[in-house]
Design an enzyme around this catalytic site. Sequence first.
Site, PDB file in Angstrom:
ATOM      1  N   LYS A  28     -17.584  -0.979  11.932  1.00 15.14           N
ATOM      2  CA  LYS A  28     -17.514  -2.443  12.050  1.00 15.14           C
ATOM      3  C   LYS A  28     -18.579  -3.147  11.206  1.00 15.14           C
ATOM      4  CE  LYS A  28     -20.341  -2.786  16.235  1.00 15.14           C
ATOM      5  NZ  LYS A  28     -21.479  -3.455  15.601  1.00 15.14           N
ATOM      6  N   ASP A  65     -21.137 -10.526  15.884  1.00 16.56           N
ATOM      7  CA  ASP A  65     -21.093  -9.077  16.109  1.00 16.56           C
ATOM      8  C   ASP A  65     -21.292  -8.784  17.596  1.00 16.56           C
ATOM      9  OD1 ASP A  65     -20.973  -6.389  15.585  1.00 16.56           O
ATOM     10  OD2 ASP A  65     -23.014  -6.231  14.802  1.00 16.56           O
ATOM     11  N   GLU A  66     -20.829  -7.615  18.056  1.00 15.13           N
ATOM     12  CA  GLU A  66     -20.961  -7.183  19.456  1.00 15.13           C
ATOM     13  C   GLU A  66     -20.495  -8.273  20.419  1.00 15.13           C
ATOM     14  OE1 GLU A  66     -21.525  -4.225  20.093  1.00 15.13           O
ATOM     15  OE2 GLU A  66     -22.843  -3.324  18.599  1.00 15.13           O
TER      16      GLU A  66
END
Length: 742
Positions: A32, A219-220
């Site tokens: 990712k 992100d995350e």
Amino acid sequence: MINFDTLNPQQQEAVCHYEGPLLILAGAGSGKTRVLTHRVAWLIEEKQVKPWNIMAITFTNKAAGEMRDRVEAMLGGALGGVWVATFHSTCVRILRRYIDRIGFENNFTIYDSDDQKSIIKDICKQLQLDPKVYRERFFMAVISAAKDELLSPEDYALRAQGDFRKQKVAEVYKLYQRQLYDSNALDFDDLIFRTVELFESCPEVLDMYQERFQFIMVDEYQDTNTAQFRLVSLLAAKYRNLCVVGDDDQSIYKFRGANIGNILNFEQFFPDAKVIRLEQNYRSTQNILSTANAIIRHNEGRKEKTLWTANGDGEKVRFHQFMNGFEEAEYIAGMISAKVGAGVWKYGDCAVLYRTNAQSRMFEEKFLFANVPYKLVGGINFYGRKEIKDILAYLKTVANGRDDLAVRRIVNVPKRGIGATTITRVQAYAAEHEISFFNALRAAETIPGLGKSVLKLQSFVQMIQTLRSKQEFYSVKELIEDIIEQTGYMKELQAEGTDEALDRMANVDELLNKAAAYDESAEQPTLDGFLEEVALVADVDDLEEDTDHVVMMTLHSAKGLEFPVVFMVGMEDGMFPSYMSISSEDSSDLEEERRLCYVGITRAMRTLVMTSARQRMVRGETHYNRVSRFIEDIPHELLAQSEREKAPVKEKKEREETKAHAAYRQMRETFKTKAFVSQQFAVKKSDGLSYGVGDRVRHIKFGVGTVETITEGGRDYEVSVNFDRVGVKKMFASFAKLTKVE
């Protein structure tokens, strides 16, 4: 220059998505970060998006720095204004410019946890709240959770109606926020909370940042809370070019406020969102991934995806069940030593993952004895943890009142209202009279300037002396339990009500396990012997210099990491998944445990070994556990043939040893009780003994020795004899049948 040859078709599709909301479901090890960095570079190079119109938000400074470096390497120079930062650093930059719009000055201070604790402590005094019932950390945790959910003090008070404890929290929360405002200060949670408030109350400020950040990437995303979701939604509302990357199967931070609904319901918030699944894993073998897939598919609250790899099937997953935790740790230490010795593994290839920090104790000891170098990540040596050092300091004080360091550590732990000034005066008195700190405490009434503290010091001294009088009759485990009860140590941790406090309680329970194991295994268990054994394990040189070491950490700490060899230990119902998740009425608690198991499995690259124990010590008591339901989810064909580590002969021997230990404990209990108490195990106390201290006596097994002590109990005499051949033994007169040697 962007090299698309390094990307698979799904990654390329995600990179080249231009406008509109995008959800990238990135499975474990699916690359990712590579997708995010390529997408930033693609927007700038191929779509001529201005760098300053791009924002990438991460959770850690390390991740942000890594992303910056990768994009710069791809573009062959500086980022040119791309905003790559964490949520909190982003909000600080915004608030420094515009927080004056909501009543603060721009030079605000950011308070850390110690500052927060000091404010709440003063508020509790102001409200006359009992510090034994309402701990500062409890209020800190609840207020933090309220801000994560964007609940103001007024909102919280409305929800608290009818709940006395929550109403007290609402009072503290209101005064706490007032104190922050008066001090022109924000705490860590306020950084996002106040930024959302700024955007919602000042449309012109929000519009300016919406124009600035026309392309936003997060992100995350599965780890975001409600406040973070609201912040991102506001920023992306105008252009709607929001790209979020995450894996709902790796959402494991509910206890920190993470809301898995943010990723599961993304398409409800953005109906026109494009969804791309990254399912090709570049880290692990197929057998490991198939194991992870088999376990996680039992969760209902998830987005469907199946990890696969081109790395080949690899080794089958190994599962071993042992008789107890001692053998579990011994096996792993032995396996690592053997594989490293054969040149198959390096120490640094291996990671031991467990559910709670308390589980590290057994492995630390076994690794030390086996000369296996190790490093604890996200924690400190078991015997170096505060709560363990506190209890050990009590034991040292009971065993040796001359240990000034131990006495000073615990004289006000838990808090007894004994301040630093009092301790300083006692220390000065001890130095002046050349006596120990504890003996100075015993003379507290003669020390000038102590005032009301004298009674508190006398109470402490009396407690220690009472404990000393019991150590002759108590096992080490019983003594620790008495210390916990008399001091209220565990009650204080319970009052905190935080996850950290629960972890610390688990560590104290593990110390009880250690004490119980020592009481049963030692030939002649004593408090001094226990402290000596602990010291030999605790006082070891630091292994930081050696980079080739086994890594030990909790499953939560392992997220984002990878290792060639992974040991997942304690795979029993009640341990993992935890008792709390199994008994919870909320099914999402058990689903989060299953996601945590999925995270652990997908850390392994080549070898995955999962272990459990049939019986395990919990608070010094033996519990019998069934194999974790997560193990039962694994298809049989993915597992290597299970090795049974126990031969029937050995099992029989252990049962006999356990029976013998149980008999001795029963005799000790009999010895401590008064004669008229009904007992299942009865002994007949003789009117007197034919021998006394100093006499020479004979034992049918141990031979001839000298009687050192005789202690009279309610139902029997306990006799200590120094035998010529085997040394000192303690025994009960009715069973020893000693005869005097003339």
